[in-house]
Every structure is written in C-alpha cells, then in structure tokens.
Scaffold this motif. Structure first.
Motif, mmCIF file in Angstrom:
data_model
loop_
_atom_site.group_PDB
_atom_site.id
_atom_site.type_symbol
_atom_site.label_atom_id
_atom_site.label_comp_id
_atom_site.label_asym_id
_atom_site.label_seq_id
_atom_site.Cartn_x
_atom_site.Cartn_y
_atom_site.Cartn_z
ATOM 1 N N LEU A 84 0.840 -1.211 0.000
ATOM 2 C CA LEU A 84 0.000 0.000 0.000
ATOM 3 C C LEU A 84 0.865 1.247 0.000
ATOM 4 C CD1 LEU A 84 -2.738 -1.008 2.582
ATOM 5 C CD2 LEU A 84 -3.041 -0.700 0.127
ATOM 6 N N ASP A 85 1.877 1.282 0.833
ATOM 7 C CA ASP A 85 2.790 2.427 0.875
ATOM 8 C C ASP A 85 3.478 2.618 -0.472
ATOM 9 O OD1 ASP A 85 2.134 2.839 3.535
ATOM 10 O OD2 ASP A 85 3.913 1.795 4.293
ATOM 11 N N HIS A 86 3.913 1.531 -1.075
ATOM 12 C CA HIS A 86 4.603 1.621 -2.365
ATOM 13 C C HIS A 86 3.658 2.129 -3.460
ATOM 14 C CE1 HIS A 86 7.791 0.859 -5.172
ATOM 15 N NE2 HIS A 86 6.932 0.233 -5.963
ATOM 16 N N LEU A 87 2.411 1.683 -3.445
ATOM 17 C CA LEU A 87 1.450 2.159 -4.439
ATOM 18 C C LEU A 87 1.201 3.659 -4.291
ATOM 19 C CD1 LEU A 87 -1.156 -0.737 -4.542
ATOM 20 C CD2 LEU A 87 0.585 -0.167 -6.255
ATOM 21 N N ARG A 88 1.207 4.165 -3.064
ATOM 22 C CA ARG A 88 1.063 5.612 -2.863
ATOM 23 C C ARG A 88 2.237 6.367 -3.484
ATOM 24 N NH1 ARG A 88 -0.490 3.723 2.331
ATOM 25 N NH2 ARG A 88 -2.750 3.819 2.532
ATOM 26 N N VAL A 89 3.437 5.864 -3.294
ATOM 27 C CA VAL A 89 4.631 6.481 -3.871
ATOM 28 C C VAL A 89 4.547 6.469 -5.396
ATOM 29 C CG1 VAL A 89 7.137 6.223 -4.155
ATOM 30 C CG2 VAL A 89 6.106 5.990 -1.893
ATOM 31 N N VAL A 90 4.162 5.337 -5.958
ATOM 32 C CA VAL A 90 4.036 5.226 -7.416
ATOM 33 C C VAL A 90 2.954 6.174 -7.928
ATOM 34 C CG1 VAL A 90 3.372 3.666 -9.294
ATOM 35 C CG2 VAL A 90 4.936 2.877 -7.517
ATOM 36 N N ALA A 91 1.833 6.256 -7.236
ATOM 37 C CA ALA A 91 0.749 7.158 -7.654
ATOM 38 C C ALA A 91 1.220 8.607 -7.663
ATOM 39 C CB ALA A 91 -0.457 6.999 -6.722
ATOM 40 N N GLU A 92 1.942 9.013 -6.642
ATOM 41 C CA GLU A 92 2.470 10.381 -6.595
ATOM 42 C C GLU A 92 3.429 10.627 -7.746
ATOM 43 O OE1 GLU A 92 4.139 10.638 -2.688
ATOM 44 O OE2 GLU A 92 2.171 10.655 -1.729
#
Length: 70
Positions: free
Chosen positions: A38-46
């Motif tokens: 979940l944390d990694h997906l937030r980084v990728v989304a940003e």
C-alpha cells in the motif's frame, strides 16, 4: 465473491512489478495485501501524478526531483 468480482493473487520479486501488474489489469481493484505494498502504491501514484500536473504531496515534503532524458 459474485459474478462481477474475482480474487487475483500476485507474487513477484519486487513491489514495482506487483504495481505494474495491478495497473495492467485495466480495472478498479481493492487490495488486501501487506502494508508495504500500500505504501509503495502511494509512492508510485504520486510519481505518476506529478507529470500530469497534479501534485498530491505538498511542495518540499519528501520529494525528489528527477528529469527523464532521452
């Protein structure tokens, strides 16, 4: 589960690969997975939103500036 949903399980050697596979599904999804994904997906989304002119992170908070070159 119903006639409109399914369960997909991914395994990969990197969180980037799992993110790629999720995007490649081409549909909305919910995630029941590890918090680090979940944390990694937030980084990728940003990372993906910035070039599109949307910046979900306030200026100066944890951003690194990179320029893609050819």
């Amino acid at each position: 589960m119903d006639e409109h949903t399914c369960v997909v399980r991914f395994g990969a050697d990197s969180l980037d690969r799992i993110a790629l596979e999720l995007v490649a599904l081409g549909t909305d999804f919910t995630l029941d997975g590890p918090p680090e994904l979940l944390d990694h997906l937030r980084v990728v989304a940003e990372r993906l939103l910035r070039p599109a002119g949307q910046n979900p992170v306030p200026e100066g908070r944890g951003q690194r500036r990179w320029r893609a070159t050819s």
